[in-house]
Enzyme design. Structure first.
Site, PDB file in Angstrom:
ATOM      1  N   ASN A  72       1.756  -5.307   4.035  1.00  0.00           N
ATOM      2  CA  ASN A  72       2.278  -3.956   3.778  1.00  0.00           C
ATOM      3  C   ASN A  72       1.450  -2.831   4.399  1.00  0.00           C
ATOM      4  OD1 ASN A  72       0.217  -4.460   1.876  1.00  0.00           O
ATOM      5  ND2 ASN A  72       1.063  -2.975   0.450  1.00  0.00           N
ATOM      6  N   GLU A 122      -8.405  -8.054  -3.740  1.00  0.00           N
ATOM      7  CA  GLU A 122      -7.615  -6.850  -4.018  1.00  0.00           C
ATOM      8  C   GLU A 122      -6.172  -7.299  -4.130  1.00  0.00           C
ATOM      9  OE1 GLU A 122      -8.934  -4.207  -4.844  1.00  0.00           O
ATOM     10  OE2 GLU A 122     -10.966  -4.384  -4.052  1.00  0.00           O
ATOM     11  N   CYS A 141       0.657  -1.680  -3.376  1.00  0.00           N
ATOM     12  CA  CYS A 141       0.007  -2.235  -4.569  1.00  0.00           C
ATOM     13  C   CYS A 141      -0.184  -1.192  -5.657  1.00  0.00           C
ATOM     14  CB  CYS A 141      -1.335  -2.837  -4.181  1.00  0.00           C
ATOM     15  SG  CYS A 141      -2.436  -1.655  -3.364  1.00  0.00           S
ATOM     16  N   GLU A 181     -13.699  -2.588  -2.995  1.00  0.00           N
ATOM     17  CA  GLU A 181     -13.862  -2.200  -1.595  1.00  0.00           C
ATOM     18  C   GLU A 181     -14.424  -0.792  -1.548  1.00  0.00           C
ATOM     19  OE1 GLU A 181      -9.913  -2.130  -0.146  1.00  0.00           O
ATOM     20  OE2 GLU A 181      -9.790  -4.277   0.143  1.00  0.00           O
TER      21      GLU A 181
HETATM   22  P1  NAD Z   1       0.564 -12.694  -0.025  1.00  0.00           P
HETATM   23  O1  NAD Z   1      -0.360 -13.057  -1.123  1.00  0.00           O
HETATM   24  O2  NAD Z   1       1.847 -13.419   0.100  1.00  0.00           O
HETATM   25  O3  NAD Z   1      -0.167 -12.875   1.387  1.00  0.00           O
HETATM   26  C1  NAD Z   1      -1.378 -12.203   1.670  1.00  0.00           C
HETATM   27  C2  NAD Z   1      -2.132 -12.977   2.722  1.00  0.00           C
HETATM   28  O4  NAD Z   1      -2.549 -14.214   2.162  1.00  0.00           O
HETATM   29  C3  NAD Z   1      -1.319 -13.332   3.953  1.00  0.00           C
HETATM   30  O5  NAD Z   1      -2.112 -13.157   5.091  1.00  0.00           O
HETATM   31  C4  NAD Z   1      -1.015 -14.794   3.750  1.00  0.00           C
HETATM   32  O6  NAD Z   1      -0.812 -15.462   4.972  1.00  0.00           O
HETATM   33  C5  NAD Z   1      -2.285 -15.247   3.092  1.00  0.00           C
HETATM   34  N1  NAD Z   1      -2.249 -16.518   2.356  1.00  0.00           N
HETATM   35  C6  NAD Z   1      -1.204 -17.156   1.796  1.00  0.00           C
HETATM   36  N2  NAD Z   1      -1.608 -18.316   1.231  1.00  0.00           N
HETATM   37  C7  NAD Z   1      -2.941 -18.404   1.430  1.00  0.00           C
HETATM   38  C8  NAD Z   1      -3.943 -19.358   1.076  1.00  0.00           C
HETATM   39  N3  NAD Z   1      -3.667 -20.475   0.414  1.00  0.00           N
HETATM   40  N4  NAD Z   1      -5.218 -19.109   1.444  1.00  0.00           N
HETATM   41  C9  NAD Z   1      -5.542 -17.987   2.112  1.00  0.00           C
HETATM   42  N5  NAD Z   1      -4.635 -17.052   2.485  1.00  0.00           N
HETATM   43  C10 NAD Z   1      -3.353 -17.266   2.140  1.00  0.00           C
HETATM   44  O7  NAD Z   1       0.814 -11.104  -0.133  1.00  0.00           O
HETATM   45  P2  NAD Z   1       1.781 -10.178   0.733  1.00  0.00           P
HETATM   46  O8  NAD Z   1       3.189 -10.421   0.336  1.00  0.00           O
HETATM   47  O9  NAD Z   1       1.416 -10.246   2.175  1.00  0.00           O
HETATM   48  O10 NAD Z   1       1.311  -8.741   0.222  1.00  0.00           O
HETATM   49  C11 NAD Z   1       1.786  -8.168  -0.943  1.00  0.00           C
HETATM   50  C12 NAD Z   1       0.801  -8.333  -2.090  1.00  0.00           C
HETATM   51  O11 NAD Z   1      -0.462  -7.780  -1.728  1.00  0.00           O
HETATM   52  C13 NAD Z   1       1.249  -7.554  -3.323  1.00  0.00           C
HETATM   53  O12 NAD Z   1       0.986  -8.309  -4.465  1.00  0.00           O
HETATM   54  C14 NAD Z   1       0.390  -6.301  -3.265  1.00  0.00           C
HETATM   55  O13 NAD Z   1       0.230  -5.668  -4.505  1.00  0.00           O
HETATM   56  C15 NAD Z   1      -0.890  -6.851  -2.727  1.00  0.00           C
HETATM   57  N6  NAD Z   1      -1.705  -5.791  -2.141  1.00  0.00           N
HETATM   58  C16 NAD Z   1      -2.841  -5.396  -2.801  1.00  0.00           C
HETATM   59  C17 NAD Z   1      -3.617  -4.359  -2.290  1.00  0.00           C
HETATM   60  C18 NAD Z   1      -4.869  -3.918  -2.985  1.00  0.00           C
HETATM   61  O14 NAD Z   1      -5.697  -3.281  -2.341  1.00  0.00           O
HETATM   62  N7  NAD Z   1      -5.066  -4.221  -4.264  1.00  0.00           N
HETATM   63  C19 NAD Z   1      -3.238  -3.727  -1.098  1.00  0.00           C
HETATM   64  C20 NAD Z   1      -2.088  -4.156  -0.449  1.00  0.00           C
HETATM   65  C21 NAD Z   1      -1.338  -5.202  -0.978  1.00  0.00           C
END
Ligand code: NAD
Length: 487
Positions: free
Chosen positions: A160, A258, A292, A464
Site C-alpha cells: 500500500n 508494523e 494501516c 520505526e
Molecule cells: P501482507 O502481510 O499480505 O504482505 C506483506 C509482505 O509480506 C509482502 O511483501 C509479502 O510478500 C510478504 N510475505 C508474505 N508471506 C510472508 C512470509 N511467510 N514471510 C515473509 N514475508 C512474507 O500485507 P499487504 O496486504 O501487502 O499489506 C497490507 C497490510 O499491511 C495491512 O494489514 C496493513 O495494515 C499493514 N500495514 C501496516 C503498516 C504499519 O506501519 N503498521 C503500514 C502499511 C501497511
C-alpha cells in the site's frame, strides 16, 4: 548502466538486483504484475526462489564486511544523494505508484515527499551513531560503549505504501552501516526495483542493497530464517507478522513488526465538527482506505452523532473517484481481486447481519464507493477485523468513558484520535488509549521520520523512526581499558 526494468518487449520486465547486478531469477521464471485499475498486465517481475534469496543474503553479507568500515560522512553523502535523486525523479516514482498500485496522484506525491524526508533524516543518523564514555567503579579504568552494525537486514514491505516503506525500512539500516535485502510486495516489484536503482545510482557500494522479487509466502521464510539475517524489518498484515515473529524468536533474531490496525477516532460533544468531519474523511478514505492507520471505527458522542453522520455522509459521497492523475481524486481501485473480495464480503456480512448502509456499498469498476455503516455489532466481521478498504463504521457513544472503553475494544492498537476542546479529557484519552500513537484534534493518519511510529497488540512490535532505528540497527558493545593513570 544497470536497469531496473527494460522495455525490450511491450511489457517491461523487473529483475532481481543482487551484488550490484540486475539478473533474472535463477530458474528464469517471471510473474505478472497488474495495474489494479483494470488488472491489465503492467510488468513481468522475476519470480524469485529460495536460491535467489540465499544469493542475495550472501551478497549482502560479503558487501557488509567492507561497508561496515565506511565513514559516516560517506554514508551521509550517499543518503543525501538518494534524497536529491528521488526529488529529481519524482515523476517517475509517481507514475509507478499510480499505475502499479492504483495510487491517486495526491497520495503518490505524499509518498515521495515522505520518502525524501526519511532519507534526509537517515543521512543525519550516520553521524549520530555514537556511544558513550561511562564512569567506572575501578580506578584508572576507561569505560566505553560502542555501537556496531548488525550485518544483513531483511526489509519486507507491503503493497500500500511501497515507496515509503522501501525507504523507511532500509535508510537507517544503511546509515548505520548495515547491508539490506529487500523483499517487496508481489503487487509492487517495479517500485522496489526503482528504489534499488536509486540507491545504486546514489553511489552505495555493490551488494549493500539487494532486491529479490517474488511471493513472500513462497520465499519469505528463506529470508527471515536465513542464518546470516540479523534483523527483520517487516511491515504487513498481523497474520504474516506473527509468523515472522515465531521464526525470529526461535533464532534469537531482532524483528520490528508494523502491522494492521482498526483505528478508533473519537468525537466528543464539544468537538469542532468541521475539523472532526474533515479528519475522519481524510483519515478513513485516503488511498481508498488501504492504510494501516485508517479511522475505520468512528465513535461519536450522542449529542453530536446525527449532525456528524449527516456531514460525514455528505463528505464521503463527494469524494472524487475519477482519473488517478487528477490531484483532487481520492478514491482509486482496490489492489487485487482477493482484496476486492474481502471488502465486498465485509460489507455484505455487515448488511446481512443487520447493519445500516448510510452510504456507498456500490462499485465503479474496481473502485468501491466510500462506504459508511451504522449499527455495526461485534458479531459482524468488520467490527473487529481490518477491512483495508473504504468502509467506516460509525457508532454513537454515551460519554467519554464509553468512548474510551469502545476505542480500546480491539486486539489492534496502532493509532487513535480524539476530537475535543477539553484538554484534560484529551490527555486522559492519550494516556489510556490502547494504541502506539494518539492524535488530538487531528486524524489517526500521520507520520514523521523521527517519531517512534508503531503499535501495540496485534498492530505490532517495536517502533520505526530515526532515533529508535539507530538502536534497532546497532549492537551495543561495552569496552574497558585499564590505564595506569586516573582515566
Ligand atoms: P501482507 O502481510 O499480505 O504482505 C506483506 C509482505 O509480506 C509482502 O511483501 C509479502 O510478500 C510478504 N510475505 C508474505 N508471506 C510472508 C512470509 N511467510 N514471510 C515473509 N514475508 C512474507 O500485507 P499487504 O496486504 O501487502 O499489506 C497490507 C497490510 O499491511 C495491512 O494489514 C496493513 O495494515 C499493514 N500495514 C501496516 C503498516 C504499519 O506501519 N503498521 C503500514 C502499511 C501497511
Amino acid at each position: 548502466m544497470p536497469q531496473a526494468a527494460h522495455a525490450q518487449t511491450a511489457v517491461p520486465t523487473v529483475d532481481c538486483f543482487i551484488g550490484g547486478r540486475w539478473a533474472p531469477a535463477a530458474d528464469g521464471r517471471y510473474f505478472d504484475d497488474r495495474n489494479p485499475e483494470d488488472d491489465a498486465l503492467y510488468a513481468r517481475a522475476a519470480h524469485g526462489a529460495a536460491v535467489d534469496v540465499d544469493r542475495a543474503v550472501r551478497a549482502a553479507q560479503q558487501a557488509f564486511d567492507g561497508y561496515r568500515h565506511t565513514l559516516a560522512r560517506e554514508r551521509e553523502a550517499w543518503l543525501i544523494k538518494a534524497a536529491e535523486r528521488l526529488e529529481a525523479e519524482a515523476q517517475a516514482f509517481i507514475d509507478i505508484l499510480i499505475d502499479e498500485v492504483g495510487s491517486p496522484l495526491a497520495k503518490a506525491r505524499f509518498e515521495v515527499a515522505m520518502a525524501v524526508g526519511y532519507l534526509r533524516a537517515a543521512a543525519g543518523a550516520a553521524r549520530r551513531t555514537s556511544g558513550q564514555t561511562l564512569p567506572s567503579d575501578v580506578p584508572g579504568r576507561l569505560s566505553l560503549s560502542l555501537r556496531q552494525p548488525l550485518g544483513v537486514v531483511a526489509a519486507i514491505t507491503p503493497f500500500n505504501v511501497p515507496l515509503i516503506k522501501s525507504i523507511k525500512l532500509t535508510a537507517v539500516p544503511l546509515a548505520t552501516g548495515n547491508a539490506v535485502v529487500l523483499l517487496p510486495s508481489e503487487e509492487a516489484p517495479m517500485l522496489a526495483a526503482r528504489v534499488a536503482r536509486l540507491y545504486h545510482e546514489a553511489g552505495l557500494p555493490p551488494g549493500v542493497v539487494n532486491l529479490v522479487t517474488g511471493f513472500g509466502h513462497e520465499i519469505g521464510d528463506a529470508l527471515t530464517g536465513h542464518p546470516l539475517v540479523r534483523l527483520v524489518n517487516f511491515t504487513g498484515s498481523s497474520r504474516v507478522g506473527k509468523h515472522i515473529a515465531a521464526i525470529a524468536g526461535a533464532q534469537m533474531k531482532r524483528v520490528t513488526l508494523e502491522l494492521g490496525g482498526k483505528n478508533p477516532l473519537v468525537v466528543l460533544a464539544d468537538a469542532d465538527l468541521d475539523a472532526a468531519v474533515h479528519g475522519a474523511v481524510m483519515g478513513m478514505f485516503l488511498y481508498q482506505g488501504q492504510v494501516c492507520m485508517a479511522s475505520s471505527r468512528i465513535l461519536v458522542e450522542r449529542p453530536l452523532y446525527a449532525a456528524f453522520l449527516e456531514r460525514f455522509q455528505a463528505a464521503a459521497e463527494a469524494l472524487p473517484m475519477g482519473d488517478l492523475r487528477r490531484p483532487e481524486t481520492v478514491i482509486g481501485p482496490l489492489i487485487s481481486p482477493r482484496q476486492r473480495e474481502r471488502v465486498r464480503a465485509h460489507i455484505e456480512d455487515a448488511l446481512g447481519k443487520g447493519a445500516t448502509l448510510v452510504t456507498g456499498g456500490g462499485w465503479n469498476g474496481h473502485r468501491c464507493q466510500p462506504t459508511v455503516l451504522a449499527g455495526v455489532r461485534p458479531e459482524m466481521t468488520c467490527y473487529a477485523e481490518e477491512t483495508f478498504g473504504p468502509v467506516a463504521a460509525v457508532y454513537p457513544v454515551d460519554g467519554f468513558e464509553q468512548a474510551l472503553a469502545q476505542a480500546n475494544d480491539s486486539r489492534y492498537g496502532l493509532s487513535a484520535a480524539i476530537y475535543t476542546r477539553d484538554l484534560d479529557r484529551a490527555l486522559a484519552f492519550a494516556a489510556q488509549a490502547h494504541a502506539g500513537m494518539v492524535h488530538v484534534n487531528a486524524p489517526t493518519l500521520h507520520d514523521e521520520p523521527h517519531v517512534p511510529f508503531g503499535g501495540v497488540g496485534d498492530s505490532g512490535f517495536g517502533r520505526e523512526g530515526t532515533e529508535v532505528d539507530i538502536d534497532t540497527c546497532t549492537e551495543w558493545k561495552w569496552v574497558t581499558i585499564q590505564t595506569g593513570g586516573t582515566a
